[in-house]
Write an enzyme that holds these catalytic residues in place. Sequence first.
Site, PDB file in Angstrom:
ATOM      1  N   HIS A  69       0.828  -1.205   0.000  1.00  0.00           N
ATOM      2  CA  HIS A  69       0.000   0.000   0.000  1.00  0.00           C
ATOM      3  C   HIS A  69       0.866   1.260   0.000  1.00  0.00           C
ATOM      4  O   HIS A  69       0.549   2.251  -0.678  1.00  0.00           O
ATOM      5  CB  HIS A  69      -0.918  -0.030   1.227  1.00  0.00           C
ATOM      6  CG  HIS A  69      -1.768   1.184   1.377  1.00  0.00           C
ATOM      7  ND1 HIS A  69      -1.610   2.076   2.404  1.00  0.00           N
ATOM      8  CD2 HIS A  69      -2.795   1.665   0.628  1.00  0.00           C
ATOM      9  CE1 HIS A  69      -2.491   3.054   2.294  1.00  0.00           C
ATOM     10  NE2 HIS A  69      -3.228   2.832   1.221  1.00  0.00           N
ATOM     11  N   GLU A  72       2.029   1.835  -3.444  1.00  0.00           N
ATOM     12  CA  GLU A  72       0.929   2.375  -4.258  1.00  0.00           C
ATOM     13  C   GLU A  72       0.892   3.903  -4.156  1.00  0.00           C
ATOM     14  O   GLU A  72       0.763   4.610  -5.163  1.00  0.00           O
ATOM     15  CB  GLU A  72      -0.395   1.773  -3.805  1.00  0.00           C
ATOM     16  CG  GLU A  72      -1.612   2.358  -4.514  1.00  0.00           C
ATOM     17  CD  GLU A  72      -2.810   2.498  -3.600  1.00  0.00           C
ATOM     18  OE1 GLU A  72      -3.375   3.616  -3.533  1.00  0.00           O
ATOM     19  OE2 GLU A  72      -3.178   1.503  -2.942  1.00  0.00           O
ATOM     20  N   GLU A 149      -3.944   7.976   7.588  1.00  0.00           N
ATOM     21  CA  GLU A 149      -5.020   7.212   6.964  1.00  0.00           C
ATOM     22  C   GLU A 149      -5.423   6.024   7.839  1.00  0.00           C
ATOM     23  O   GLU A 149      -6.609   5.732   8.018  1.00  0.00           O
ATOM     24  CB  GLU A 149      -4.577   6.721   5.585  1.00  0.00           C
ATOM     25  CG  GLU A 149      -5.634   5.915   4.841  1.00  0.00           C
ATOM     26  CD  GLU A 149      -5.132   5.386   3.507  1.00  0.00           C
ATOM     27  OE1 GLU A 149      -5.839   4.543   2.904  1.00  0.00           O
ATOM     28  OE2 GLU A 149      -4.027   5.798   3.072  1.00  0.00           O
TER      29      GLU A 149
END
Length: 447
Positions: A69, A72, A149
């Site tokens: 992630h 990404e 996040e």
Amino acid sequence: MRRGWLGALVACVTLGGAAAQAETVATFRLDNGLDVVVIEDRRAPVVTHMVWYRVGAADEPAGKSGIAHYLEHLMFKGTDTLAPGAFSAIVEANGGRDNAFTSWDYTGYFQRVAADRLELMMRLEADRMANLAIPEAEALTERDVILEERGQVVESRPGAVLGEQMRAAQFLNHPYGIPIIGWRHEIEALTREDALAFYRLHYAPNNATLIVAGDVEPEAVRALAEAQYGPVAPRPLPPRIRPAEPPQLAERRVIYRDARVAQPYIARQYLAPARHPGDQAAAAALTVLAELLGGTGATSVLGRAMEFGSGSALYTNASYRGIGLDHAVFSLAVVPAEGVDIAAAEAEMDRVIAAFLRDGPDPAQFERIRMRLRAAEIYARDDVDGLARDYGEALSTGLTVADVQGWPAALQAVTPADVMAAAARVLDRRQSVTGWLLPPEATEVSQ
């Protein structure tokens, strides 16, 4: 370049006396190993361009959870020729939108643009496939973004914390038990060098699938792909070997209390088989089972019994999604009505399931479910973005174009006997995890 089609497939599925023709799909492979899928839809001059890498959170090295992630995010932070943020700025300046996503089994990047901007999207995506450059300051900043996040998406939501804990309890050895976003203490230790090492190991044309859907012609896409992606060199890939999950022999329970919980609920998940290439019958039966047990409150088995029968539940649900390289999960959820003890609500849920396993589905309801699924598959053909995702997910988890196009027929072939066999195999408390979400003042009831 192999000049022959690997597949240009058109399927016809008879649905309720009418023919619903599947989308026209062409596939081919470049010399460097990049698989390409073209889905034609000429209704509007727009195109969805997606690159799916066959690597995800379940492929991360031990102790580096969240690196898939993290990478990404960093894929938007520049290349040898593009400054950080320039990729998305160019897409936006050309009237498009873009984003990315990470799962346990794949990582995907997409743009939705006017059809005449397809070549530009390919050039941008091929550039970052081969030439990613990450400034140290950007890597540190983005790591902080991901930590924030995690705080917003997981740690600030009690239900998400419970789900994360349940998944960790479900998978004792397989990396599906590790959260996609990563554990906070491991995210904090991720570095730019970790991300680049993961990138160099897994991001290559021979580990990717390009999906192009919309107002396109296959041979034109082939020419563009050869020109833009063809020069990207393949890389040696590591074997995709994951630790096997041992047989689950005893049910597991998780109780999570949080002062922010206003409405307690029960969640349960069972280990279940994923869709298998060439044999999707078991997954199709589980899909029908989920609709029967908890698809809609007014008509499902759990809904009619607990929401509209005894009134013991405000909400019930069952779900199953068979996309996964190794395993899938069949899930149940019950929100007890006010004044209903959570243990009593779970006991009633189990009584309803036991009655279903004994008596089977109501024939009329079974036919309604078949019709609803038939309609849903027809409507899904109208969403080209959704189709691109369906093919990308399937091909990234070992399925084929034929499996995707055969899925509606597999659903319609399911019989009540198939559903009952699937239910008996999967709804076994010994391979389940049950979670209770409670406020701190709730009294624990021993089982």
